[in-house]
Enzyme design. Structure first.
Site, PDB file in Angstrom:
ATOM      1  N   ARG A  27     -10.092 -18.172 -21.401  1.00  0.00           N
ATOM      2  CA  ARG A  27     -11.329 -17.074 -21.587  1.00  0.00           C
ATOM      3  C   ARG A  27     -12.446 -17.951 -21.960  1.00  0.00           C
ATOM      4  O   ARG A  27     -12.350 -18.793 -22.803  1.00  0.00           O
ATOM      5  CB  ARG A  27     -10.565 -16.042 -22.518  1.00  0.00           C
ATOM      6  CG  ARG A  27     -10.911 -14.770 -22.044  1.00  0.00           C
ATOM      7  CD  ARG A  27     -10.535 -13.732 -23.303  1.00  0.00           C
ATOM      8  NE  ARG A  27      -9.250 -13.021 -23.146  1.00  0.00           N
ATOM      9  CZ  ARG A  27      -8.610 -12.273 -23.906  1.00  0.00           C
ATOM     10  NH1 ARG A  27      -9.437 -12.247 -25.068  1.00  0.00           N
ATOM     11  NH2 ARG A  27      -7.566 -11.868 -23.952  1.00  0.00           N
ATOM     12  N   SER A 115     -10.593  -9.029 -19.382  1.00  0.00           N
ATOM     13  CA  SER A 115      -9.771  -8.118 -20.075  1.00  0.00           C
ATOM     14  C   SER A 115     -10.924  -7.061 -20.754  1.00  0.00           C
ATOM     15  O   SER A 115     -11.541  -6.391 -20.005  1.00  0.00           O
ATOM     16  CB  SER A 115      -8.767  -8.870 -21.149  1.00  0.00           C
ATOM     17  OG  SER A 115      -8.047  -7.821 -21.697  1.00  0.00           O
ATOM     18  N   HIS A 116     -10.762  -6.988 -21.972  1.00  0.00           N
ATOM     19  CA  HIS A 116     -11.500  -6.086 -22.856  1.00  0.00           C
ATOM     20  C   HIS A 116     -12.790  -6.647 -23.356  1.00  0.00           C
ATOM     21  O   HIS A 116     -13.459  -5.904 -24.151  1.00  0.00           O
ATOM     22  CB  HIS A 116     -10.661  -5.277 -23.745  1.00  0.00           C
ATOM     23  CG  HIS A 116     -10.101  -6.269 -24.801  1.00  0.00           C
ATOM     24  ND1 HIS A 116      -9.135  -7.117 -24.562  1.00  0.00           N
ATOM     25  CD2 HIS A 116     -10.696  -6.768 -26.000  1.00  0.00           C
ATOM     26  CE1 HIS A 116      -8.700  -8.017 -25.214  1.00  0.00           C
ATOM     27  NE2 HIS A 116      -9.530  -7.684 -26.396  1.00  0.00           N
ATOM     28  N   LYS A 125      -5.532 -14.629 -16.120  1.00  0.00           N
ATOM     29  CA  LYS A 125      -4.351 -14.563 -16.820  1.00  0.00           C
ATOM     30  C   LYS A 125      -3.408 -15.006 -15.602  1.00  0.00           C
ATOM     31  O   LYS A 125      -3.695 -14.728 -14.319  1.00  0.00           O
ATOM     32  CB  LYS A 125      -4.040 -12.940 -16.922  1.00  0.00           C
ATOM     33  CG  LYS A 125      -4.482 -12.446 -18.251  1.00  0.00           C
ATOM     34  CD  LYS A 125      -4.530 -11.064 -18.476  1.00  0.00           C
ATOM     35  CE  LYS A 125      -5.162 -10.785 -19.723  1.00  0.00           C
ATOM     36  NZ  LYS A 125      -5.168  -9.275 -20.083  1.00  0.00           N
ATOM     37  N   ASP A 249      -7.613  -0.132 -21.023  1.00  0.00           N
ATOM     38  CA  ASP A 249      -8.679  -1.282 -21.466  1.00  0.00           C
ATOM     39  C   ASP A 249      -9.299  -1.879 -19.979  1.00  0.00           C
ATOM     40  O   ASP A 249      -8.959  -1.599 -19.033  1.00  0.00           O
ATOM     41  CB  ASP A 249      -8.102  -2.519 -22.294  1.00  0.00           C
ATOM     42  CG  ASP A 249      -7.213  -3.407 -21.417  1.00  0.00           C
ATOM     43  OD1 ASP A 249      -6.605  -3.033 -20.360  1.00  0.00           O
ATOM     44  OD2 ASP A 249      -7.042  -4.684 -21.739  1.00  0.00           O
ATOM     45  N   ASP A 251      -8.858  -4.397 -18.063  1.00  0.00           N
ATOM     46  CA  ASP A 251      -8.063  -4.696 -16.928  1.00  0.00           C
ATOM     47  C   ASP A 251      -6.826  -4.017 -16.705  1.00  0.00           C
ATOM     48  O   ASP A 251      -5.801  -4.386 -16.043  1.00  0.00           O
ATOM     49  CB  ASP A 251      -7.879  -6.199 -16.820  1.00  0.00           C
ATOM     50  CG  ASP A 251      -6.919  -6.789 -18.248  1.00  0.00           C
ATOM     51  OD1 ASP A 251      -6.873  -5.991 -19.156  1.00  0.00           O
ATOM     52  OD2 ASP A 251      -6.322  -7.705 -18.032  1.00  0.00           O
ATOM     53  N   ASP A 253      -4.027  -3.460 -18.468  1.00  0.00           N
ATOM     54  CA  ASP A 253      -2.695  -3.769 -19.322  1.00  0.00           C
ATOM     55  C   ASP A 253      -2.452  -3.221 -20.713  1.00  0.00           C
ATOM     56  O   ASP A 253      -1.442  -3.349 -21.338  1.00  0.00           O
ATOM     57  CB  ASP A 253      -2.571  -5.221 -19.332  1.00  0.00           C
ATOM     58  CG  ASP A 253      -3.427  -6.092 -19.988  1.00  0.00           C
ATOM     59  OD1 ASP A 253      -4.310  -5.396 -20.481  1.00  0.00           O
ATOM     60  OD2 ASP A 253      -3.217  -7.229 -19.949  1.00  0.00           O
ATOM     61  N   ARG A 254      -3.297  -2.234 -21.222  1.00  0.00           N
ATOM     62  CA  ARG A 254      -3.098  -1.767 -22.437  1.00  0.00           C
ATOM     63  C   ARG A 254      -3.741  -0.185 -22.116  1.00  0.00           C
ATOM     64  O   ARG A 254      -4.697   0.086 -21.620  1.00  0.00           O
ATOM     65  CB  ARG A 254      -4.173  -2.476 -23.533  1.00  0.00           C
ATOM     66  CG  ARG A 254      -3.447  -3.597 -23.998  1.00  0.00           C
ATOM     67  CD  ARG A 254      -4.169  -4.163 -25.117  1.00  0.00           C
ATOM     68  NE  ARG A 254      -5.598  -4.479 -24.899  1.00  0.00           N
ATOM     69  CZ  ARG A 254      -6.730  -4.171 -25.812  1.00  0.00           C
ATOM     70  NH1 ARG A 254      -6.356  -3.222 -26.823  1.00  0.00           N
ATOM     71  NH2 ARG A 254      -7.682  -4.438 -25.442  1.00  0.00           N
ATOM     72  N   HIS A 336      -0.162  -2.629 -25.346  1.00  0.00           N
ATOM     73  CA  HIS A 336       0.537  -3.435 -24.496  1.00  0.00           C
ATOM     74  C   HIS A 336       2.022  -2.632 -24.462  1.00  0.00           C
ATOM     75  O   HIS A 336       2.730  -2.884 -25.515  1.00  0.00           O
ATOM     76  CB  HIS A 336       0.726  -4.812 -24.772  1.00  0.00           C
ATOM     77  CG  HIS A 336      -0.429  -5.461 -24.524  1.00  0.00           C
ATOM     78  ND1 HIS A 336      -0.986  -5.900 -23.242  1.00  0.00           N
ATOM     79  CD2 HIS A 336      -1.353  -6.253 -25.265  1.00  0.00           C
ATOM     80  CE1 HIS A 336      -1.876  -6.636 -23.213  1.00  0.00           C
ATOM     81  NE2 HIS A 336      -2.438  -6.798 -24.476  1.00  0.00           N
TER      82      HIS A 336
HETATM   83 ZN   LIG Z   1      -6.178  -6.229 -21.156  1.00  0.00          ZN
END
Ligand SMILES: [Zn+2]
Length: 469
Positions: A27, A115-116, A125, A249, A251, A253-254, A336
């Site tokens: 990142r 992501s967020h 990822k 979020d 992407d 995944d949350r 998650h």
């Molecule tokens: Zn995420």
């Protein structure tokens, strides 16, 4: 050294900015610490890793950030130059990439995603085989790049969309008769298009907020762990008389969750609902939650006949533990949530939403009524405060040594989680940021106050000024 000398090895080394190779992902800030040259070098290093294993097929996806197309293109070029066959699935959430690896039988996968994080950030990822690629293997990619020890080749790039198959797969596990009213908030993140396709085929009434993918995130930040980012959702749930509000979020995944009264349910509350259904079919199974989770969750898992397992925070660590223990369900406070029961054991927030709605639609109880049945939790949110990277683990170690010398009841699986007659408190070092994380949960308000005092006292004794809480 002459240019022709360098050409003998076929490649020169590439050094990544020291801050971007992190514990669970890569990142950085685009144009500053993360460039297309990094994406290209990562592609070459990753493909080299695959080639060493005698494999070569990698799925590649990307989120909706403005910088994602060019990073994905550079990554694909690097992968190809080291002989990987690149299966390009295009724009979508991170769990669509995870799905693609299984669905296409790929040897690994990479998602370009920030992501967020803020719009100026981006990253990667990765999976190796069907497992998360993290920790030492990320450092190994860095070494391959630094040494320029790249495999070479001419890998093909193939357009391989999985969007329709993914939406079908998500919907496959929905069954229920009660019509639900749901408001969804994609926060202009990468879930938007999948969410539109999914809800169009889902029974019930669905209102979508910010479902247009827009990497500038013009409405609110796509991070549902921050209550301020759920304000639009809460307002829409109340205004529309909806039973459930669901946010994702950036992407996907949350998950973030709100009930019909506009109350936020955190990961450890959502897990209580999901565990009940899973354990009805897998009696005695282990259910994993991270060290930040409420005691109420672990007690509820035990009451339902499951085996509660407390584990380290971090999505890659939880996924690995889950596979090892054959746990059908796991989750983190952060949202998650991982299903192996009926699914692949990774964190797909869209799939979690489907499973939750199916539970609600098969019964008569609303989400708010279900929440009212939960044991009350008197706890703090997750308290995060700055501590330099080079000091944070030492602080926790010193506190641990002190506690152990005093005979305290300490679970040290990830930091220290201390149980007292009043409840418990936690202190751990974040793996991803220069922060310490604390949380406390008491049996009553007075007990909670004493637990917070203990955190403060322990921090002061090792020379750290505690945060105000
Ligand atoms: Zn995420």
């Amino acid at each position: 050294m002459s240019a022709s000398g360098a050409a003998l090895t076929g490649a020169t080394g590439h050094a990544f900015h020291p801050t971007i190779l992190r514990e669970y992902d890569i990142r950085g800030i685009v144009g500053e610490t993360l460039t297309t040259a990094d994406a290209y070098a990562l592609g070459r290093a990753y493909a080299t890793l695959l080639r060493r294993q005698g494999t070569s097929r990698v799925a590649l996806g990307r989120d909706g950030r403005l910088s994602s197309p060019e990073l994905a293109a550079a990554l694909a070029e690097g992968l190809g130059a080291s002989g990987a066959e690149v299966l390009e699935i295009g724009l979508g959430p991170t769990p669509m990439l995870y799905f693609a690896v299984h669905h296409l039988g790929a040897d690994g996968g990479i998602q370009v995603t920030g992501s967020h994080n803020p719009p100026s950030h981006n990253g990667f990822k990765m999976m190796l085989g069907t497992k998360p690629l993290f920790g030492g293997t990320i450092q190994e990619l860095g070494r391959i790049a630094t040494e320029g020890a790249f495999a070479s080749g001419h890998g093909r790039r193939i357009q391989q969309p999985v969007f329709d198959a993914y939406v079908d797969r998500l919907l496959q596990d929905y069954a229920g008769t009660r019509e639900l009213r749901v408001v969804w908030d994609a926060g202009n993140g990468a879930t938007g298009e999948v969410l539109q396709a999914m809800t169009a085929r889902l029974p019930g009434r669905h209102e979508l907020l910010f479902a247009e993918i827009d990497g500038r995130f013009p409405n609110h930040h796509p991070d549902p762990t921050v209550p301020a980012n759920l304000e639009d959702l809460i307002r829409a749930v109340r205004a529309g008389g909806a039973e459930v509000g669901i946010a994702f979020d950036g992407d996907g995944d949350r998950i973030g969750l709100v009930d019909g009264q506009g109350r936020i349910l955190f990961g450890d509350q959502l897990l209580q609902i999901l565990a009940e259904e899973v354990l009805s079919r897998h009696p005695g199974a282990p259910i994993i939650a991270d060290v930040k989770a409420s005691e109420a969750l672990f007690a509820e898992i035990a009451r339902l006949g499951g085996r509660p397992v407390m584990w380290k925070t971090g999505h890659s660590l939880i996924k690995s533990a889950m596979a090892e223990m054959h746990a059908p369900l796991a989750g983190e406070m952060s949202g998650h949530i991982f299903y192996a029961d009926g699914f692949y054991g990774h964190d797909d927030a869209l799939y979690v939403a489907i499973r939750l709605l199916a539970i609600l639609a098969r019964g008569e109880e609303t989400l708010a009524a279900r929440r009212d049945r939960m044991a009350p939790m008197i706890n703090t949110p997750e308290l995060r405060f700055d501590c330099p990277d080079e000091a944070k683990f030492a602080v926790v170690e010193q506190v641990k040594a002190r506690l152990e010398a005093n005979g305290a009841k300490v679970n040290a699986i990830d930091g220290v989680r201390v149980t007292t007659p009043d409840g418990w408190w936690l202190l751990r070092a974040s793996n991803t940021q220069a922060v310490l994380v604390a949380r406390a949960e008491g049996h009553d308000e007075a007990g909670l106050a004493r637990l917070k005092d203990q955190i403060a006292t322990n921090l002061r004794t090792v020379g750290v000024e505690p945060p105000a809480f």
